[in-house]
Design an enzyme around this catalytic site. Structure first.
Site, PDB file in Angstrom:
ATOM      1  N   LYS A   1       3.772  14.179  -6.168  1.00  0.00           N
ATOM      2  CA  LYS A   1       4.861  14.351  -7.108  1.00  0.00           C
ATOM      3  C   LYS A   1       4.966  13.167  -8.068  1.00  0.00           C
ATOM      4  O   LYS A   1       5.595  13.264  -9.111  1.00  0.00           O
ATOM      5  CB  LYS A   1       6.197  14.426  -6.332  1.00  0.00           C
ATOM      6  CG  LYS A   1       6.273  15.507  -5.284  1.00  0.00           C
ATOM      7  CD  LYS A   1       7.599  15.298  -4.484  1.00  0.00           C
ATOM      8  CE  LYS A   1       7.615  16.210  -3.283  1.00  0.00           C
ATOM      9  NZ  LYS A   1       8.740  15.869  -2.394  1.00  0.00           N
ATOM     10  N   GLY A   2       4.362  12.054  -7.689  1.00  0.00           N
ATOM     11  CA  GLY A   2       4.593  10.782  -8.377  1.00  0.00           C
ATOM     12  C   GLY A   2       4.268  10.765  -9.857  1.00  0.00           C
ATOM     13  O   GLY A   2       4.805   9.955 -10.607  1.00  0.00           O
TER      14      GLY A   2
ATOM     15  N   ASP B   1      -0.087   8.412 -10.834  1.00  0.00           N
ATOM     16  CA  ASP B   1       0.942   7.397 -11.031  1.00  0.00           C
ATOM     17  C   ASP B   1       0.416   5.990 -10.765  1.00  0.00           C
ATOM     18  O   ASP B   1       0.631   5.074 -11.542  1.00  0.00           O
ATOM     19  CB  ASP B   1       2.189   7.687 -10.163  1.00  0.00           C
ATOM     20  CG  ASP B   1       1.858   7.930  -8.692  1.00  0.00           C
ATOM     21  OD1 ASP B   1       0.668   7.914  -8.312  1.00  0.00           O
ATOM     22  OD2 ASP B   1       2.805   8.140  -7.907  1.00  0.00           O
TER      23      ASP B   1
ATOM     24  N   ASP C   1      -4.076   2.587  -5.507  1.00  0.00           N
ATOM     25  CA  ASP C   1      -3.895   1.532  -4.514  1.00  0.00           C
ATOM     26  C   ASP C   1      -5.257   1.306  -3.828  1.00  0.00           C
ATOM     27  O   ASP C   1      -6.095   0.573  -4.352  1.00  0.00           O
ATOM     28  CB  ASP C   1      -2.807   2.041  -3.549  1.00  0.00           C
ATOM     29  CG  ASP C   1      -2.328   0.998  -2.582  1.00  0.00           C
ATOM     30  OD1 ASP C   1      -1.575   0.106  -2.987  1.00  0.00           O
ATOM     31  OD2 ASP C   1      -2.702   1.085  -1.403  1.00  0.00           O
TER      32      ASP C   1
ATOM     33  N   LYS D   1      -3.373  -1.227  -8.864  1.00  0.00           N
ATOM     34  CA  LYS D   1      -3.326  -2.468  -8.061  1.00  0.00           C
ATOM     35  C   LYS D   1      -4.752  -2.764  -7.608  1.00  0.00           C
ATOM     36  O   LYS D   1      -5.115  -2.432  -6.470  1.00  0.00           O
ATOM     37  CB  LYS D   1      -2.468  -2.250  -6.808  1.00  0.00           C
ATOM     38  CG  LYS D   1      -0.998  -2.051  -7.006  1.00  0.00           C
ATOM     39  CD  LYS D   1      -0.336  -2.012  -5.609  1.00  0.00           C
ATOM     40  CE  LYS D   1       1.005  -1.365  -5.620  1.00  0.00           C
ATOM     41  NZ  LYS D   1       1.535  -1.134  -4.258  1.00  0.00           N
TER      42      LYS D   1
ATOM     43  N   PHE E   1       5.278  -3.537  -3.893  1.00  0.00           N
ATOM     44  CA  PHE E   1       5.646  -2.128  -3.794  1.00  0.00           C
ATOM     45  C   PHE E   1       6.619  -1.780  -4.906  1.00  0.00           C
ATOM     46  O   PHE E   1       7.709  -2.343  -5.004  1.00  0.00           O
ATOM     47  CB  PHE E   1       6.242  -1.785  -2.422  1.00  0.00           C
ATOM     48  CG  PHE E   1       6.245  -0.309  -2.196  1.00  0.00           C
ATOM     49  CD1 PHE E   1       5.110   0.339  -1.717  1.00  0.00           C
ATOM     50  CD2 PHE E   1       7.358   0.453  -2.518  1.00  0.00           C
ATOM     51  CE1 PHE E   1       5.083   1.716  -1.560  1.00  0.00           C
ATOM     52  CE2 PHE E   1       7.348   1.839  -2.361  1.00  0.00           C
ATOM     53  CZ  PHE E   1       6.210   2.465  -1.875  1.00  0.00           C
ATOM     54  N   VAL E   2       6.212  -0.860  -5.767  1.00  0.00           N
ATOM     55  CA  VAL E   2       7.033  -0.519  -6.929  1.00  0.00           C
ATOM     56  C   VAL E   2       7.554   0.918  -6.850  1.00  0.00           C
ATOM     57  O   VAL E   2       6.940   1.779  -6.222  1.00  0.00           O
ATOM     58  CB  VAL E   2       6.241  -0.715  -8.251  1.00  0.00           C
ATOM     59  CG1 VAL E   2       5.958  -2.188  -8.493  1.00  0.00           C
ATOM     60  CG2 VAL E   2       4.948   0.092  -8.260  1.00  0.00           C
TER      61      VAL E   2
ATOM     62  N   ASP F   1       8.035   6.770  -5.720  1.00  0.00           N
ATOM     63  CA  ASP F   1       9.109   6.801  -4.720  1.00  0.00           C
ATOM     64  C   ASP F   1       8.902   5.811  -3.595  1.00  0.00           C
ATOM     65  O   ASP F   1       7.799   5.320  -3.353  1.00  0.00           O
ATOM     66  CB  ASP F   1       9.174   8.200  -4.084  1.00  0.00           C
ATOM     67  CG  ASP F   1       8.017   8.435  -3.117  1.00  0.00           C
ATOM     68  OD1 ASP F   1       6.848   8.247  -3.524  1.00  0.00           O
ATOM     69  OD2 ASP F   1       8.273   8.771  -1.949  1.00  0.00           O
TER      70      ASP F   1
ATOM     71  N   ARG G   1      12.662   8.039  -7.678  1.00  0.00           N
ATOM     72  CA  ARG G   1      11.715   8.617  -8.645  1.00  0.00           C
ATOM     73  C   ARG G   1      12.302   8.727 -10.048  1.00  0.00           C
ATOM     74  O   ARG G   1      11.593   8.683 -11.040  1.00  0.00           O
ATOM     75  CB  ARG G   1      11.273  10.016  -8.203  1.00  0.00           C
ATOM     76  CG  ARG G   1      10.416  10.049  -6.952  1.00  0.00           C
ATOM     77  CD  ARG G   1       9.801  11.436  -6.797  1.00  0.00           C
ATOM     78  NE  ARG G   1       9.257  11.689  -5.473  1.00  0.00           N
ATOM     79  CZ  ARG G   1       8.039  11.332  -5.071  1.00  0.00           C
ATOM     80  NH1 ARG G   1       7.243  10.691  -5.888  1.00  0.00           N
ATOM     81  NH2 ARG G   1       7.614  11.620  -3.860  1.00  0.00           N
TER      82      ARG G   1
HETATM   83  P1  IMP Z   1      -4.571   5.423  -2.796  1.00  0.00           P
HETATM   84  O1  IMP Z   1      -5.102   4.866  -4.071  1.00  0.00           O
HETATM   85  O2  IMP Z   1      -5.388   6.554  -2.242  1.00  0.00           O
HETATM   86  O3  IMP Z   1      -4.337   4.362  -1.765  1.00  0.00           O
HETATM   87  O4  IMP Z   1      -3.165   6.113  -3.008  1.00  0.00           O
HETATM   88  C1  IMP Z   1      -2.352   5.984  -4.106  1.00  0.00           C
HETATM   89  C2  IMP Z   1      -1.037   6.625  -3.717  1.00  0.00           C
HETATM   90  O5  IMP Z   1      -0.306   5.752  -2.858  1.00  0.00           O
HETATM   91  C3  IMP Z   1      -0.151   6.842  -4.924  1.00  0.00           C
HETATM   92  O6  IMP Z   1      -0.306   8.120  -5.486  1.00  0.00           O
HETATM   93  C4  IMP Z   1       1.247   6.657  -4.330  1.00  0.00           C
HETATM   94  O7  IMP Z   1       1.723   7.868  -3.783  1.00  0.00           O
HETATM   95  C5  IMP Z   1       1.066   5.704  -3.194  1.00  0.00           C
HETATM   96  N1  IMP Z   1       1.436   4.323  -3.575  1.00  0.00           N
HETATM   97  C6  IMP Z   1       0.619   3.250  -3.586  1.00  0.00           C
HETATM   98  N2  IMP Z   1       1.274   2.136  -3.969  1.00  0.00           N
HETATM   99  C7  IMP Z   1       2.542   2.516  -4.230  1.00  0.00           C
HETATM  100  C8  IMP Z   1       3.715   1.798  -4.704  1.00  0.00           C
HETATM  101  O8  IMP Z   1       3.731   0.582  -4.957  1.00  0.00           O
HETATM  102  N3  IMP Z   1       4.837   2.553  -4.855  1.00  0.00           N
HETATM  103  C9  IMP Z   1       4.885   3.883  -4.587  1.00  0.00           C
HETATM  104  N4  IMP Z   1       3.814   4.591  -4.168  1.00  0.00           N
HETATM  105  C10 IMP Z   1       2.646   3.912  -3.985  1.00  0.00           C
HETATM  106 MG    MG Z   2       1.842   9.589  -4.938  1.00  0.00          MG
END
Ligand code: IMP
Ligand code: MG
Length: 182
Positions: free
Chosen positions: A44-45, A101, A104, A132, A153-154, A160, A166
């Protein structure tokens, strides 16, 4: 409950976000001229970013939505958990731009990109509002990045913590006590 009280500091203001979004939209409009562009919003982000971005793109676009998460090593399409799939049969003629969004570990976009390529999409690229890079666990570089941020953490502008925050119009750093006291 005043959600603003839980914010330590505003990292990216509404005005800054607007400038970032306008700039990316301009680049996308130039790069995809004459192509059949599908903006694929990851729920949803990414809904807020997607809604603003699409309004600023000056070429025709179609939109769609997927809901996914990754697990395990997250390096292959087999590590992708699909909660809502993309239901189209014209991917061979479609240029997909994934709208995310935040990146990570990189696992979600790495697996999703492979999955869409395996389904025969004409091209698959990605656009993220936030990145990040210091958190990366698998190699992944998005094609468009709004802003690289430190390891904090944002929340806000779609992002969210436990489904809250959100709707805040800016990106803010969440106070540590909010998630450490849970
Ligand atoms: P990754 O890159 O597979 O680890 O996942 C990214 C997902 O982790 C994003 O779509 C968010 O849902 C969640 N996420 C990672 N860091 C944050 C943050 O700082 N705030 C909120 N959601 C985050
Ligand atoms: Mg997400």
């Amino acid at each position: 409950m005043d959600l603003h009280n839980d914010i330590d500091k505003i990292l990216i203001s509404e005005t800054e976000i607007e400038a970032i979004v306008t700039d990316i939209a301009k680049k996308i409009s130039e790069d995809y001229k004459g192509k059949k562009l599908l903006l694929l919003c990851i729920l949803k982000g990414s809904v807020v970013f997607m809604g603003d971005l699409m309004k600023h793109i000056s070429i025709p676009v179609q939109i769609d939505f997927m809901k996914v998460s990754s697990y395990g090593s997250g390096t292959t399409s087999g590590n992708l958990k699909i909660k809502l799939d993309l239901n189209r049969d014209d991917l061979d003629t479609t240029d997909i731009l994934i709208i995310e969004d935040i990146i990570d570990s990189g696992k979600t976009l790495s697996s999703l990109t492979k999955y869409l390529a395996e389904r025969g999409a004409k091209s698959v690229r990605s656009c993220t509002l936030l990145d990040k890079p210091s958190r990366r666990e698998v190699a992944f570089t998005p094609d468009y990045t709004g802003r690289e941020i430190p390891d904090e953490f944002v929340v806000g502008y779609g992002l969210d913590y436990d489904e809250d925050y959100r709707a805040l119009p800016f990106v803010g750093i969440l106070k540590r006590e909010v998630y450490e006291n849970k």
